[in-house]
Design a protein around this motif. Structure first.
Motif, short mmCIF file in Angstrom:
data_model
loop_
_atom_site.label_atom_id
_atom_site.label_comp_id
_atom_site.label_asym_id
_atom_site.label_seq_id
_atom_site.Cartn_x
_atom_site.Cartn_y
_atom_site.Cartn_z
N THR A 1 1.03 -1.27 0.15
CA THR A 1 0.17 -0.03 0.13
C THR A 1 0.72 0.94 0.29
O THR A 1 0.43 2.37 -0.55
N VAL A 2 1.76 1.30 0.97
CA VAL A 2 2.48 2.23 0.75
C VAL A 2 3.66 2.60 -0.40
O VAL A 2 3.07 3.77 -0.38
N ALA A 3 3.73 1.56 -1.14
CA ALA A 3 4.67 1.63 -2.48
C ALA A 3 4.15 2.54 -3.47
O ALA A 3 4.26 2.82 -4.31
N ALA A 4 2.91 1.88 -3.49
CA ALA A 4 1.84 3.10 -4.58
C ALA A 4 1.93 4.66 -4.10
O ALA A 4 1.71 5.63 -5.27
N PHE A 5 2.90 4.89 -2.93
CA PHE A 5 3.39 6.36 -2.72
C PHE A 5 5.09 6.74 -2.77
O PHE A 5 5.22 6.55 -1.75
N PRO A 6 5.43 6.61 -3.57
CA PRO A 6 6.78 6.49 -4.04
C PRO A 6 8.05 7.22 -3.66
O PRO A 6 8.87 6.41 -2.90
N ASP A 7 7.73 8.80 -3.06
CA ASP A 7 7.99 9.40 -2.51
C ASP A 7 7.93 9.59 -1.22
O ASP A 7 9.04 9.62 -0.16
N LEU A 8 6.92 8.68 -0.41
CA LEU A 8 7.21 8.28 0.65
C LEU A 8 7.27 6.87 0.97
O LEU A 8 8.93 7.31 1.58
N ALA A 9 7.43 6.75 0.39
CA ALA A 9 8.24 5.00 0.64
C ALA A 9 9.53 4.50 0.40
O ALA A 9 10.40 4.36 1.30
N ALA A 10 10.88 5.61 -0.43
CA ALA A 10 11.77 6.04 -0.49
C ALA A 10 12.33 6.43 0.30
O ALA A 10 13.73 6.11 0.58
N LYS A 11 11.38 7.56 1.67
CA LYS A 11 12.21 7.67 3.08
C LYS A 11 11.89 6.54 4.18
O LYS A 11 11.83 7.04 5.13
N VAL A 12 11.25 5.17 4.02
CA VAL A 12 10.58 4.96 5.02
C VAL A 12 11.76 3.98 5.47
O VAL A 12 11.81 3.53 5.17
N LEU B 1 4.04 4.61 10.58
CA LEU B 1 5.14 5.06 9.30
C LEU B 1 6.84 5.70 10.21
O LEU B 1 6.36 7.31 10.30
N LEU B 2 7.47 5.19 10.36
CA LEU B 2 9.00 5.41 10.61
C LEU B 2 10.16 6.03 9.74
O LEU B 2 10.60 5.44 9.38
N ASP C 1 13.68 8.42 7.93
CA ASP C 1 14.82 8.28 7.92
C ASP C 1 14.99 9.59 8.61
O ASP C 1 16.07 9.29 9.16
N ASN C 2 14.28 10.61 8.83
CA ASN C 2 14.51 12.10 9.50
C ASN C 2 14.51 11.51 10.63
O ASN C 2 14.83 12.82 11.28
N GLY C 3 13.50 10.16 11.87
CA GLY C 3 13.64 10.57 12.91
C GLY C 3 11.43 10.98 12.43
O GLY C 3 11.01 10.67 13.92
N VAL C 4 10.97 10.98 11.85
CA VAL C 4 9.42 11.90 11.82
C VAL C 4 8.29 10.59 12.35
O VAL C 4 8.46 9.33 11.41
N ARG C 5 7.36 10.37 12.42
CA ARG C 5 6.58 9.42 12.88
C ARG C 5 5.28 10.07 12.58
O ARG C 5 4.72 10.81 12.76
N VAL C 6 5.32 9.46 11.46
CA VAL C 6 3.33 9.52 10.88
C VAL C 6 2.85 8.30 11.02
O VAL C 6 2.39 6.96 10.99
N LEU C 7 1.37 9.03 12.51
CA LEU C 7 0.66 8.56 12.48
C LEU C 7 -0.84 8.11 11.79
O LEU C 7 -1.22 8.69 11.32
N LEU C 8 -0.80 7.10 11.53
CA LEU C 8 -2.04 6.32 9.91
C LEU C 8 -2.84 5.89 10.95
O LEU C 8 -3.34 5.67 12.11
#
Length: 310
Positions: free
Chosen positions: A209-220, A233-234, A236-243
């Motif tokens: 599902t996340v792979a459908a958003f490549p700009d985000l998936a590349a940074k996970v 989602l965690l 690589d810059n330390g930000v956590r996104v609560l889905l």
């Protein structure tokens, strides 16, 4: 006609002899013992010719029967067959292994249980297949016996899909979420990292599902399962996104829009809470909080100064 008559005459003669013997008070054998008695009399009287090697053959037969009985009772049948077959040139001399990348040939040979006298005739391919399938990387096995002395082992191995973190343990799992082996070394560190209870079995669908958003998936950096209900989602810059638990694609699309229009991940933030439909909650880092406070104070001073001028 002659046979019937002969039997009839014999019966009459036996009956007459019985009556005669009974009349004289002699002992009469029962009918079923008369023929064996006559054969025994002829044998001991020299009337029957015994073959020349009958005694030797009889002794060999007796000893063979005794040996087979002892072999079966003592459960030595497999050992005897193995030794006999090896003597006649059916010992396993060559093992060919194909399809193994992660599984070592040493482990496979150990599971085959071969020794220098194991014969191809006594080799149980089904038991060997079941033993090899217990190896962690093995998915399926095919074993073929090639006479007179070769065994071919063909493997299908499992594929590592992700690294699953459960507590402090890191384990390689396949795409169904089943554990393979503990992670060691750096060879598989490029695989997705899934964290938490339920993450291993549900990880594949969420990662796709996340792979459908490549700009985000590349940074996970990691996919964290929370209480086996929803995902975080965690990055690589330390930000956590609560889905949210539902409508994950909508939340991901909003995050992607924020990143494209406002460079949200370039800000001093700790987390981005997307669980509510009508708002986005942002948690700042300590540095971000300090910068925000300075900005608000500066804005307040500017507002007061502008008021005095008015």
């Amino acid at each position: 006609m002659h046979a019937i008559k002969a039997r009839s005459d014999r019966s009459d003669r036996d009956a007459m002899m019985s009556r005669t013997s009974a009349a004289h008070g002699a002992f009469v054998l029962p009918r079923f013992l008369r023929k064996p008695f006559r054969i025994a009399t002829r044998l001991f009287g020299g009337g029957v010719k015994i073959p020349r090697h009958a005694g030797t053959l009889g002794m060999i037969g007796f000893l063979s029967a005794t040996g087979l009985y002892g072999m079966a009772v003592g459960n030595h049948t497999h050992t005897v067959i193995k030794a006999t077959a090896s003597t006649f040139g059916f010992a396993i001399e060559k093992v060919t292994v194909a399809g193994n990348v992660e599984t070592s040939e040493i482990d496979i040979l150990e599971k085959l249980g071969l020794d220098g006298e194991t014969s191809l005739i006594g080799f149980n391919a089904d038991e060997a297949r079941q033993a090899i399938e217990t190896l962690p990387w093995v998915s399926s096995v095919e074993i073929r016996k090639v006479y007179p002395g070769s065994v071919v082992v063909s493997l299908q191995e499992r594929k590592a899909f992700a690294v699953w973190q459960s507590g402090a343990d890191l384990v390689l799992v396949d795409d169904a979420g089943k554990p393979i082996v503990p992670l060691s070394g750096s060879r598989y560190t490029s695989l997705p990292l899934v964290v938490g209870e339920g993450a291993s079995s549900r990880g594949k669908a969420f990662i796709e599902t996340v792979a459908a958003f490549p700009d985000l998936a590349a940074k996970v950096r990691a996919y964290a399962r929370v209480s086996d209900r929803r995902w975080d989602l965690l990055f690589d810059n330390g930000v956590r996104v609560l889905l949210p638990e539902q409508d994950v694609k909508r939340a991901l699309a909003e995050v992607e829009t924020l990143q494209r229009t406002k460079d949200i991940f370039g800000r001093d933030i700790l987390s981005l809470d997307m669980r509510l439909d009508d708002r986005v909650t942002v948690q700042l880092t300590p540095a971000g909080m300090e910068s925000r406070e300075k900005m608000l104070k500066a804005r307040e001073k500017a507002a007061k100064a502008a008021g005095r001028r008015v």
